[in-house]
Design a protein around this motif. Structure first.
Motif, PDB file in Angstrom:
ATOM      1  N   MET A 237      55.152 -10.758  38.095  1.00 25.95           N
ATOM      2  CA  MET A 237      55.442  -9.051  38.215  1.00 25.95           C
ATOM      3  C   MET A 237      55.846  -9.203  37.076  1.00 25.95           C
ATOM      4  O   MET A 237      55.823  -9.969  36.075  1.00 25.95           O
ATOM      5  N   ALA A 238      56.218  -7.831  36.556  1.00 26.44           N
ATOM      6  CA  ALA A 238      56.064  -7.796  35.218  1.00 26.44           C
ATOM      7  C   ALA A 238      57.173  -6.142  34.660  1.00 26.44           C
ATOM      8  O   ALA A 238      57.621  -5.619  35.746  1.00 26.44           O
ATOM      9  N   VAL A 239      58.254  -6.569  34.102  1.00 24.10           N
ATOM     10  CA  VAL A 239      59.594  -5.597  33.846  1.00 24.10           C
ATOM     11  C   VAL A 239      59.235  -5.070  32.053  1.00 24.10           C
ATOM     12  O   VAL A 239      58.905  -6.512  31.604  1.00 24.10           O
ATOM     13  N   ARG A 240      59.093  -3.947  31.575  1.00 26.36           N
ATOM     14  CA  ARG A 240      58.700  -3.667  30.313  1.00 26.36           C
ATOM     15  C   ARG A 240      59.824  -2.219  30.146  1.00 26.36           C
ATOM     16  O   ARG A 240      59.874  -1.648  30.864  1.00 26.36           O
ATOM     17  N   GLU A 241      59.524  -2.108  29.202  1.00 26.25           N
ATOM     18  CA  GLU A 241      60.955  -1.208  27.842  1.00 26.25           C
ATOM     19  C   GLU A 241      59.495  -0.786  27.036  1.00 26.25           C
ATOM     20  O   GLU A 241      58.742  -1.300  26.293  1.00 26.25           O
ATOM     21  N   ARG A 242      59.168   0.655  27.728  1.00 23.37           N
ATOM     22  CA  ARG A 242      58.076   1.429  26.171  1.00 23.37           C
ATOM     23  C   ARG A 242      58.947   2.483  25.629  1.00 23.37           C
ATOM     24  O   ARG A 242      59.956   3.240  26.236  1.00 23.37           O
ATOM     25  N   ARG A 243      59.118   2.430  24.627  1.00 28.40           N
ATOM     26  CA  ARG A 243      59.376   3.558  23.627  1.00 28.40           C
ATOM     27  C   ARG A 243      58.436   4.524  23.841  1.00 28.40           C
ATOM     28  O   ARG A 243      56.916   4.149  23.628  1.00 28.40           O
ATOM     29  N   VAL A 244      58.237   5.815  23.894  1.00 29.61           N
ATOM     30  CA  VAL A 244      57.852   7.075  23.618  1.00 29.61           C
ATOM     31  C   VAL A 244      58.445   7.674  22.520  1.00 29.61           C
ATOM     32  O   VAL A 244      59.091   8.828  22.987  1.00 29.61           O
ATOM     33  N   GLY A 245      57.867   7.791  21.400  1.00 26.15           N
ATOM     34  CA  GLY A 245      58.875   9.154  20.718  1.00 26.15           C
ATOM     35  C   GLY A 245      59.863   8.598  20.650  1.00 26.15           C
ATOM     36  O   GLY A 245      60.612   7.124  19.995  1.00 26.15           O
ATOM     37  N   ARG A 246      61.285   9.845  21.219  1.00 24.52           N
ATOM     38  CA  ARG A 246      62.912   9.256  21.102  1.00 24.52           C
ATOM     39  C   ARG A 246      62.795   8.814  22.372  1.00 24.52           C
ATOM     40  O   ARG A 246      64.549   8.282  23.503  1.00 24.52           O
ATOM     41  N   ARG A 247      62.229   8.799  23.696  1.00 27.54           N
ATOM     42  CA  ARG A 247      62.303   8.434  24.922  1.00 27.54           C
ATOM     43  C   ARG A 247      62.297   6.651  25.361  1.00 27.54           C
ATOM     44  O   ARG A 247      61.474   6.133  24.971  1.00 27.54           O
ATOM     45  N   THR A 248      63.106   6.495  25.997  1.00 25.56           N
ATOM     46  CA  THR A 248      62.588   5.087  26.688  1.00 25.56           C
ATOM     47  C   THR A 248      62.882   5.051  28.006  1.00 25.56           C
ATOM     48  O   THR A 248      63.746   5.662  29.046  1.00 25.56           O
ATOM     49  N   LEU A 249      61.093   4.423  28.445  1.00 24.39           N
ATOM     50  CA  LEU A 249      61.238   3.714  29.842  1.00 24.39           C
ATOM     51  C   LEU A 249      61.495   2.369  30.241  1.00 24.39           C
ATOM     52  O   LEU A 249      60.721   2.002  29.866  1.00 24.39           O
ATOM     53  N   LEU A 250      61.757   2.638  31.201  1.00 27.73           N
ATOM     54  CA  LEU A 250      61.691   1.386  32.379  1.00 27.73           C
ATOM     55  C   LEU A 250      60.687   0.813  33.246  1.00 27.73           C
ATOM     56  O   LEU A 250      60.488   1.841  34.072  1.00 27.73           O
ATOM     57  N   THR A 251      60.221  -0.479  33.238  1.00 27.48           N
ATOM     58  CA  THR A 251      59.175  -0.217  34.289  1.00 27.48           C
ATOM     59  C   THR A 251      58.907  -1.456  34.692  1.00 27.48           C
ATOM     60  O   THR A 251      59.144  -2.252  34.841  1.00 27.48           O
ATOM     61  N   VAL A 252      59.023  -1.387  36.269  1.00 28.93           N
ATOM     62  CA  VAL A 252      58.854  -2.709  36.740  1.00 28.93           C
ATOM     63  C   VAL A 252      57.556  -2.559  37.525  1.00 28.93           C
ATOM     64  O   VAL A 252      56.759  -1.412  38.290  1.00 28.93           O
ATOM     65  N   LYS A 253      56.762  -3.576  37.409  1.00 34.18           N
ATOM     66  CA  LYS A 253      55.283  -3.633  38.391  1.00 34.18           C
ATOM     67  C   LYS A 253      55.104  -4.357  39.594  1.00 34.18           C
ATOM     68  O   LYS A 253      55.825  -6.022  38.372  1.00 34.18           O
ATOM     69  N   THR A 254      55.015  -4.985  40.512  1.00 40.84           N
ATOM     70  CA  THR A 254      54.608  -6.304  41.050  1.00 40.84           C
ATOM     71  C   THR A 254      53.634  -6.691  41.086  1.00 40.84           C
ATOM     72  O   THR A 254      52.411  -5.014  40.690  1.00 40.84           O
TER      73      THR A 254
END
Length: 523
Positions: free
Chosen positions: A52-69
Motif C-alpha cells: 500500500m502507499a499513502v501519499r500527500e500531494r501539494r499542488v499550488g496551495r491545495r493538499t491532497l491525501l491519497t491511498v493506493k492499494t
C-alpha cells in the motif's frame, strides 16, 4: 473507491523532443503543473509490506491525501484501488477518505506512526484525449525521486508517460500507447523508446530509501484452473512470462553506477522468460489464431537470439575462464602477460555483447513489441462457445494428452544421445527445456508429487546437457581469437575444455536411463 487503470511508459531522454512533437499531443495545449509529493510509512515500513502507499500531494496551495492499494501490473498496464480527496498537511483522516471500513481502520491504527520516507518532485504536462471509444488522460512527468538515509541523500530521475483510462475500454490505452510510440512520423522504423514499466514511483522510492539494487527475478509458479479453456490458460501463462521478462530487462538496462556489468542472471532469466513464452505458444498453438502464433513465435525467437551472445560470454567469462586460469599452468613459453591479455579480450567481448543486448531491449522496436503483444494477448478469446470446447476432459485431460505425446518423443530422442555430436546434444537439451517448461506451465492441473518428480528428472538431464553445451560453446568462442601471441594459450585452454567435455560425455548413458525410467507426470 475508484479503480485506477493506467499504463506507465519509461521515456528515453533522447526521445522526449520527438514525443512532444507527436500530432496527438500538439493538437491541444498541455496543462502544466508542479507536483510535490511526500510518501509516508511507519518506521517498520508496514504499508510497504502490505503493498500500500499513502501519499500527500501539494499542488499550488491545495493538499491532497491519497491511498493506493496493491494491484496487478503487466506490460506496464496496472489496475489498483485508489482513494484521493482534499486534506490538510499532516492530517491523516482515513475514516473520511477510505470507504472500506476494514482498510480505513487498519490505516487509522498506524496513522500516529507515519513519517516521511521519500518524496517526488516533478512537473506534469497533461492532455485529455478522446481515443476511439475511450477518454484518456496522458501525463508526462519529469523530475526526480529523493530520499535520505544513514548513507546520505539520494536522488533518481523521473521521466515517464502515464496513460490513465478515464472511461472506455482498456484496449484503448494500449492502442494509444502504440500510436504514440510510433512517433511523429507514425512509422515503426522511427519508433520512440517508450518502454512499458511495471514499477510505480512508490516502488522506486522505497527501493531508493532502502538502498536496494535490482535483483534477478525467477519465474513464479502458475496457478491454472482445471476448468479453464486452453486460450484462457495461455493468457495467464503468457502474461506471467511477460512479467518475468520485464522484471529482468530492468537489470540489463540499468547497470550499477560503478561501471561493472550487471549480474549475469538478468540476461539468463530474460532468456528463460522468452523460452517459456515460446514454449507456451507451441503447446497452446492448436487453440490460438494461426497468424498470432506464427508471428509471435518468430518475434520472440529473434529476441532470444539477440540475447544469446551476452549469455554465452557471461558463462564463459564467469564460469569457465576462472577455472581455466586457475588450472594447469600454460606452456612455459607463455608469459603471464599473455594470460592477462586473453582475459582482457574475453572481458571486452563480453561487454560488447551486453551492450548489444541492452540496445535490443531498449529499442523502439522492442517497445512496440511489448505493447502489441500485451494488447494481442488481452484480446484473445476462445474460438468455440463456452460449453462447446473441443477439450472434452478439461484442461487437466488436455494437459495429460499433450505431455504423453511429448514424453514419448523425448525418450526416442534420448536413446540416440550417445551417438550425437554437439548439435544433436544441443537439440536434445532444447527439447528437455521445452518439456520441462510445459510441465511447469501445467503443474497446477497435474498430480503434484508425480509432476515434481518428473520435472526434477528433466532438470537433472537438462543440467548435464547444458554443461556439455557450455563447454562446446566456450571451445568455439576461444576459436574466434585472432592469431597472435595468445594462440598457444588458446590451444592449451581448448584442449582443457575438450578433456572436460569427454569426461561429461561418459555421463550420457546414465542420463538416458534416467529419462527412460522417469515417472510420468500425469498419474
Amino acid at each position: 473507491m475508484s479503480q485506477e487503470t493506467e499504463l506507465k511508459l519509461e521515456v528515453h531522454p533522447q526521445d522526449l523532443a520527438a514525443l512532444l512533437k507527436h500530432p496527438l499531443l500538439k493538437s491541444q495545449p498541455a496543462h502544466r503543473e508542479r507536483l510535490f509529493n511526500t510518501y509516508f510509512d511507519t518506521s517498520a515500513l508496514t504499508l510497504r509490506s502490505q503493498r500500500m502507499a499513502v501519499r500527500e500531494r501539494r499542488v499550488g496551495r491545495r493538499t491532497l491525501l491519497t491511498v493506493k492499494t496493491a494491484g496487478q501490473s503487466v506490460g506496464g498496464l496496472s489496475r489498483r484501488g485508489e482513494w484521493e480527496a482534499p486534506s490538510r498537511p499532516g492530517v491523516f483522516d482515513f475514516a473520511g477518505l477510505v470507504d472500506d471500513q476494514a482498510l480505513a481502520g487498519q490505516l487509522a491504527s498506524v496513522a500516529w506512526q507515519l513519517v516521511p520516507v521519500f518524496r517526488t518532485d516533478f512537473t506534469r504536462r497533461s492532455w485529455v484525449l478522446q481515443h476511439g471509444l475511450a477518454r484518456v488522460e496522458v501525463a508526462l512527468d519529469q523530475g526526480f525521486i529523493a530520499t535520505g538515509n544513514a548513507q546520505g541523500n539520494h536522488r533518481q530521475p523521473i521521466l515517464e508517460l502515464e496513460l490513465e483510462l478515464l472511461d472506455g475500454p482498456v484496449d484503448a490505452l494500449l492502442d494509444l500507447a502504440h500510436t504514440l510510440a510510433l512517433g511523429p512520423q507514425g512509422q515503426a522504423s522511427s519508433a520512440l523508446r517508450l518502454l512499458p514499466a511495471n514499477r510505480s514511483k512508490a516502488e522506486r522510492g522505497y527501493a531508493l530509501f532502502m538502498g536496494e539494487r535490482l535483483q534477478p527475478v525467477k519465474a513464479s509458479a502458475l496457478q491454472l484452473q482445471a476448468d479453464m479453456h486452453p486460450v484462457q490458460a495461455f493468457r495467464v501463462a503468457a502474461l506471467a512470462c511477460l512479467s518475468h521478462l520485464q522484471a529482468n530487462e530492468s537489470g540489463v538496462l540499468h547497470p550499477g553506477a560503478d561501471g561493472a556489468l550487471p549480474d549475469p542472471e538478468f540476461v539468463h532469466q530474460a532468456r528463460v522468460a522468452l523460452r517459456r513464452l515460446r514454449t507456451g505458444l507451441r503447446i497452446f498453438r492448436p487453440h490460438l489464431p494461426t497468424r498470432f502464433a506464427a508471428h509471435w513465435a518468430s518475434e520472440w525467437k529473434a529476441l532470444t537470439n539477440q540475447l544469446g551472445d551476452a549469455r554465452n560470454w557471461d558463462v564463459f567469462a564467469t564460469e569457465w575462464l576462472p577455472e581455466l586460469a586457475a588450472g594447469e599452468e600454460p606452456p612455459s613459453s607463455e608469459p603471464a602477460e599473455t594470460r592477462r591479455a586473453l582475459q582482457a579480450w574475453v572481458e571486452q567481448q563480453r561487454r560488447a555483447a551486453w551492450h548489444r543486448a541492452a540496445d535490443a531491449l531498449s529499442s523502439g522496436e522492442h517497445a512496440l513489441r511489448l505493447l502489441a503483444f500485451t494488447r494481442a494477448v488481452l484480446c484473445l478469446q476462445p474460438a468455440d462457445p463456452v460449453g462447446e470446447s473441443p477439450v472434452h476432459e478439461g484442461l487437466a485431460g488436455w494437459a495429460r494428452a499433450i505431455l504423453r505425446e511429448r514424453h514419448a518423443a523425448l525418450r526416442q530422442q534420448a536413446r540416440a544421445a550417445r551417438r550425437m555430436g554437439p548439435e544433436g546434444r544441443h537439440a536434445l537439451r532444447i527439447s528437455l527445456k521445452k518439456l520441462r517448461y510445459a510441465q511447469e506451465f501445467l503443474a497446477s492441473v497435474l498430480p503434484p508429487k508425480r509432476a515434481a518428480r518428473s520435472t526434477a528428472v528433466l532438470a537433472g538431464a537438462q543440467e548435464l546437457l547444458g554443461r556439455l553445451n557450455d563447454l562446446s560453446t566456450a571451445h568455439a568462442l576461444l576459436g574466434t581469437v585472432a592469431a597472435g601471441p595468445v594462440s598457444a594459450l588458446v590451444v592449451h585452454w581448448q584442449h582443457a575444455l575438450q578433456a572436460r567435455l569427454q569426461t561429461g560425455l561418459l555421463e550420457l548413458p546414465l542420463m538416458e536411463r534416467s529419462l527412460e525410467n522417469a515417472p510420468a507426470p500425469w498419474g
